[in-house]
Motif scaffolding. Structure first.
Motif, PDB file in Angstrom:
ATOM      1  N   UNK A 166     -18.148  25.516   9.454  1.00 60.73           N
ATOM      2  CA  UNK A 166     -17.480  26.684   8.871  1.00 60.73           C
ATOM      3  C   UNK A 166     -18.431  27.461   7.974  1.00 60.73           C
ATOM      4  N   UNK A 167     -19.241  26.752   7.200  1.00 56.21           N
ATOM      5  CA  UNK A 167     -20.217  27.394   6.309  1.00 56.21           C
ATOM      6  C   UNK A 167     -21.175  28.289   7.078  1.00 56.21           C
ATOM      7  N   UNK A 168     -21.478  27.849   8.313  1.00 55.58           N
ATOM      8  CA  UNK A 168     -22.433  28.590   9.131  1.00 55.58           C
ATOM      9  C   UNK A 168     -21.730  29.632  10.008  1.00 55.58           C
ATOM     10  N   UNK A 169     -20.436  29.882   9.700  1.00 52.99           N
ATOM     11  CA  UNK A 169     -19.650  30.870  10.446  1.00 52.99           C
ATOM     12  C   UNK A 169     -19.613  30.582  11.944  1.00 52.99           C
ATOM     13  N   UNK A 170     -19.500  29.265  12.282  1.00 52.91           N
ATOM     14  CA  UNK A 170     -19.397  28.835  13.682  1.00 52.91           C
ATOM     15  C   UNK A 170     -17.925  28.649  14.023  1.00 52.91           C
ATOM     16  N   UNK A 171     -17.463  29.327  15.056  1.00 53.14           N
ATOM     17  CA  UNK A 171     -16.067  29.190  15.475  1.00 53.14           C
ATOM     18  C   UNK A 171     -15.894  27.949  16.344  1.00 53.14           C
ATOM     19  N   UNK A 172     -14.948  27.088  15.992  1.00 49.63           N
ATOM     20  CA  UNK A 172     -14.694  25.847  16.735  1.00 49.63           C
ATOM     21  C   UNK A 172     -13.629  26.114  17.794  1.00 49.63           C
ATOM     22  N   UNK A 173     -13.970  25.824  19.041  1.00 48.39           N
ATOM     23  CA  UNK A 173     -13.073  26.083  20.164  1.00 48.39           C
ATOM     24  C   UNK A 173     -12.312  24.835  20.609  1.00 48.39           C
ATOM     25  N   UNK A 192     -19.486   0.438  16.758  1.00 41.48           N
ATOM     26  CA  UNK A 192     -19.270   0.985  15.418  1.00 41.48           C
ATOM     27  C   UNK A 192     -19.574   2.480  15.372  1.00 41.48           C
ATOM     28  N   UNK A 193     -19.718   3.096  16.555  1.00 44.99           N
ATOM     29  CA  UNK A 193     -20.004   4.527  16.582  1.00 44.99           C
ATOM     30  C   UNK A 193     -18.922   5.290  17.337  1.00 44.99           C
ATOM     31  N   UNK A 194     -18.741   6.530  16.945  1.00 43.62           N
ATOM     32  CA  UNK A 194     -17.904   7.475  17.672  1.00 43.62           C
ATOM     33  C   UNK A 194     -18.798   8.587  18.208  1.00 43.62           C
ATOM     34  N   UNK A 195     -18.382   9.175  19.318  1.00 45.89           N
ATOM     35  CA  UNK A 195     -19.100  10.342  19.814  1.00 45.89           C
ATOM     36  C   UNK A 195     -18.122  11.493  19.927  1.00 45.89           C
ATOM     37  N   UNK A 196     -18.389  12.567  19.200  1.00 41.84           N
ATOM     38  CA  UNK A 196     -17.561  13.760  19.221  1.00 41.84           C
ATOM     39  C   UNK A 196     -18.245  14.853  20.027  1.00 41.84           C
ATOM     40  N   UNK A 197     -17.469  15.527  20.848  1.00 42.19           N
ATOM     41  CA  UNK A 197     -17.957  16.689  21.582  1.00 42.19           C
ATOM     42  C   UNK A 197     -17.197  17.902  21.046  1.00 42.19           C
ATOM     43  N   UNK A 198     -17.941  18.841  20.461  1.00 39.17           N
ATOM     44  CA  UNK A 198     -17.325  20.000  19.815  1.00 39.17           C
ATOM     45  C   UNK A 198     -17.773  21.263  20.541  1.00 39.17           C
ATOM     46  N   UNK A 199     -16.801  21.994  21.053  1.00 39.99           N
ATOM     47  CA  UNK A 199     -17.097  23.281  21.690  1.00 39.99           C
ATOM     48  C   UNK A 199     -17.054  24.371  20.625  1.00 39.99           C
ATOM     49  N   UNK A 200     -18.118  25.185  20.559  1.00 38.48           N
ATOM     50  CA  UNK A 200     -18.202  26.219  19.528  1.00 38.48           C
ATOM     51  C   UNK A 200     -18.747  27.517  20.113  1.00 38.48           C
ATOM     52  N   UNK A 201     -18.485  28.594  19.383  1.00 41.50           N
ATOM     53  CA  UNK A 201     -19.155  29.861  19.677  1.00 41.50           C
ATOM     54  C   UNK A 201     -20.435  29.970  18.861  1.00 41.50           C
ATOM     55  N   UNK A 202     -21.376  30.769  19.335  1.00 40.45           N
ATOM     56  CA  UNK A 202     -22.629  31.036  18.611  1.00 40.45           C
ATOM     57  C   UNK A 202     -23.412  29.750  18.324  1.00 40.45           C
ATOM     58  N   UNK A 203     -23.498  28.890  19.337  1.00 37.72           N
ATOM     59  CA  UNK A 203     -24.154  27.593  19.135  1.00 37.72           C
ATOM     60  C   UNK A 203     -25.629  27.745  18.799  1.00 37.72           C
ATOM     61  N   UNK A 204     -26.226  28.862  19.212  1.00 35.27           N
ATOM     62  CA  UNK A 204     -27.653  29.081  18.939  1.00 35.27           C
ATOM     63  C   UNK A 204     -27.918  29.309  17.456  1.00 35.27           C
ATOM     64  N   UNK A 205     -26.890  29.574  16.673  1.00 34.39           N
ATOM     65  CA  UNK A 205     -27.055  29.791  15.235  1.00 34.39           C
ATOM     66  C   UNK A 205     -27.010  28.482  14.441  1.00 34.39           C
ATOM     67  N   UNK A 206     -26.670  27.396  15.109  1.00 29.09           N
ATOM     68  CA  UNK A 206     -26.485  26.117  14.416  1.00 29.09           C
ATOM     69  C   UNK A 206     -27.776  25.588  13.807  1.00 29.09           C
ATOM     70  N   UNK A 207     -27.662  25.060  12.605  1.00 27.95           N
ATOM     71  CA  UNK A 207     -28.760  24.327  11.978  1.00 27.95           C
ATOM     72  C   UNK A 207     -28.468  22.833  12.153  1.00 27.95           C
ATOM     73  N   UNK A 208     -29.079  22.226  13.169  1.00 22.90           N
ATOM     74  CA  UNK A 208     -28.773  20.829  13.484  1.00 22.90           C
ATOM     75  C   UNK A 208     -29.177  19.884  12.360  1.00 22.90           C
ATOM     76  N   UNK A 209     -30.216  20.234  11.618  1.00 17.95           N
ATOM     77  CA  UNK A 209     -30.676  19.353  10.536  1.00 17.95           C
ATOM     78  C   UNK A 209     -29.627  19.184   9.455  1.00 17.95           C
ATOM     79  N   UNK A 210     -28.850  20.262   9.171  1.00 18.04           N
ATOM     80  CA  UNK A 210     -27.782  20.142   8.175  1.00 18.04           C
ATOM     81  C   UNK A 210     -26.710  19.163   8.624  1.00 18.04           C
ATOM     82  N   UNK A 211     -26.397  19.179   9.924  1.00 20.32           N
ATOM     83  CA  UNK A 211     -25.414  18.233  10.465  1.00 20.32           C
ATOM     84  C   UNK A 211     -25.962  16.810  10.439  1.00 20.32           C
ATOM     85  N   UNK A 212     -27.233  16.658  10.766  1.00 17.97           N
ATOM     86  CA  UNK A 212     -27.853  15.322  10.783  1.00 17.97           C
ATOM     87  C   UNK A 212     -27.883  14.692   9.393  1.00 17.97           C
TER      88      UNK A 212
END
Length: 311
Positions: A281-288, A227-247
């Motif tokens: 997008x809100x965090x200005x992260x470019x999705x590759x 019942x789960x999916x696993x997504x792998x997303x390549x992005x720029x500026x990954x160090x700027x990510x707020x993982x808690x917002x995604x969680x």
């Protein structure tokens, strides 16, 4: 027939519960994997199987005999490959095998034939006269296995047999486990390397904090978290990510950064991809790039426990 039956096994060390009500049935002829992080209770369970530890509660039957009451005559049926290398460094490979063979009352021609057979099996025939202290880590591991096989046991228990060795030696050991099983030997294999379990085991128990949290074939385990999916997303500026917002997004079960990429495990029932992309997008992260990752034992363990196997 069950080679090993574990029923309600509990082991406490003071206030610490190392094994917490484990129930496992291992059929004859299986390669049964005990997969879990260090400290999960795998080695404690093995210690009880071999009569080295007494359980607090529960029992273990080996080929129908309750070994928690008596190990009489059962030790001859079991070969133990301990996590810590148990060799005499000043003895040669031949002398180590001879010593352990004599512990099992092998003598004369029978002993010599067993030594010769094992040396061929572990690939150390050419160095049988060299002392163990001169061996590489991988060669010591192979000799460690050989000492457990000298008396032709019906059941072989391997406790983390590939820790700290090179890829070539690891591959040799894994192939040897398969050959051993093909000869009719039941193998119990503990590790925290999930790729090894996926490669050799017919059936798997995932152990965490002393409990069996899932059991079955690899395909059955995949169905548990289907019942789960696993997504792998390549992005720029990954160090700027707020993982808690995604969680915090509905349906998201875990968020990890692996090899510079974002890995998100999420419920299949909830279509939350747009929310994930909007958050990035809100965090200005470019999705590759975005890809769906195949479910493996790492994914299963993460989905069941919320953490990686080797955290």
């Amino acid at each position: 027939m069950d080679a090993i039956k574990i029923d309600g096994l509990i082991k406490r060390f003071g206030d610490f519960i190392s094994v917490d009500n484990i129930n496992i049935n291992i059929k004859e002829g299986e390669i049964y994997g005990l997969l879990g992080p260090n400290g999960a209770g795998k080695s404690t369970t093995i210690g009880i199987m071999c009569g080295l530890l007494k359980p607090t509660n529960g029992k273990i039957e080996i080929l129908g005999v309750d070994v928690t009451k008596s190990m009489k005559n059962q030790n001859k049926l079991i070969g133990l490959v301990p996590q810590e290398i148990a060799l005499y460094g000043e003895l040669t490979a031949y002398e180590n095998l001879k010593f352990f063979g004599q512990l099992y009352n092998l003598k004369g021609r029978e002993l010599e034939e067993s030594i010769d057979r094992v040396l061929d099996f572990i690939g150390l025939q050419d160095v049988k006269k060299k002392v163990a202290n001169t061996f590489s880590g991988g060669m010591k591991r192979r000799l460690n296995i050989g000492c457990a096989l000298i008396h032709s046991p019906k059941i072989v228990i391997m406790d983390e047999p590939t820790v700290g060795i090179d890829p070539q030696s690891r591959n040799h050991i894994l192939q040897s486990v398969k050959k051993l099983n093909e000869s009719g030997v039941t193998v119990i294999y503990t590790t925290h390397y999930m790729e090894e379990v996926e490669f050799i085991c017919n059936k798997i128990a995932i152990i965490d904090k002393g409990k069996v949290i899932a059991e079955g074939t690899k395909e059955e385990l995949k169905n548990i978290v289907s019942d789960t999916n696993k997504l792998v997303i390549s992005v720029n500026y990954i160090d700027k990510l707020n993982l808690n917002n995604l969680k915090s997004i509905k349906g998201v079960r875990s968020v990890e950064i692996v090899d510079g990429k974002l890995e998100i495990t999420s419920s299949k029932e909830i279509n939350n991809l747009n929310e994930i992309l909007m958050e990035l997008s809100k965090e200005d992260i470019e999705i590759l790039g975005i890809e769906k990752k195949e479910i493996n034992l790492e994914t299963i363990f993460l989905a069941l426990t919320g953490r990686k196997l080797r955290d």
